[in-house]
Motif scaffolding. Structure first.
Motif, PDB file in Angstrom:
ATOM      1  N   TRP A 186       4.904  14.950  64.874  1.00 58.76           N
ATOM      2  CA  TRP A 186       5.569  16.142  65.368  1.00 58.76           C
ATOM      3  C   TRP A 186       5.562  17.166  64.245  1.00 58.76           C
ATOM      4  CZ3 TRP A 186       8.966  15.663  69.916  1.00 58.76           C
ATOM      5  CH2 TRP A 186       8.823  14.434  70.541  1.00 58.76           C
ATOM      6  N   VAL A 196       3.536  19.430  68.577  1.00 60.67           N
ATOM      7  CA  VAL A 196       3.352  17.980  68.625  1.00 60.67           C
ATOM      8  C   VAL A 196       1.858  17.721  68.694  1.00 60.67           C
ATOM      9  CG1 VAL A 196       3.820  15.849  69.878  1.00 60.67           C
ATOM     10  CG2 VAL A 196       5.503  17.691  69.910  1.00 60.67           C
ATOM     11  N   ALA A 207       9.940  20.851  65.063  1.00 57.82           N
ATOM     12  CA  ALA A 207      10.192  20.234  66.363  1.00 57.82           C
ATOM     13  C   ALA A 207      11.642  19.802  66.548  1.00 57.82           C
ATOM     14  CB  ALA A 207       9.266  19.033  66.570  1.00 57.82           C
TER      15      ALA A 207
END
Length: 96
Positions: A37, A31, A41
């Motif tokens: 992100w 992140v 993720a």
């Protein structure tokens, strides 16, 4: 490129743990501090599962907010951890 730092961090973390025992599932979670992100993720999947398990359509948004706040707190701790070495908070503000 947007997201390049998160993607790079995920790749580096993946290389670090590539020899992890097959009993474990490892997924890097990148992140960027002020941005997107990383592709691994899985935030959308996590968000979807939280919504399904709670029945609250806002639960995914709440999860994102909690993670964002944790990142902000860690950033603040990092900055405040340098204050004593700078000579005071005023010196930190000069860099901003």
């Amino acid at each position: 490129m947007v997201g390049a730092a998160a993607t790079s961090a995920e790749r580096a973390k993946g290389r670090q743990y590539e020899n992890l025992d097959s009993n474990f599932i490892f997924m890097p979670f990148g992140v960027e501090t002020l941005g997107p992100w990383g592709p691994e993720a899985l935030f959308k999947e996590l968000s979807k599962r939280v919504i399904e398990s709670t029945g609250d359509p806002r639960a995914g948004s709440y999860l994102g907010q909690r993670i964002s706040l944790a990142i902000q707190r860690c950033n603040a701790a990092s900055i405040l951890g340098t204050v004593s070495r700078c000579g005071g908070f005023e010196d930190v503000l000069d860099f901003i």
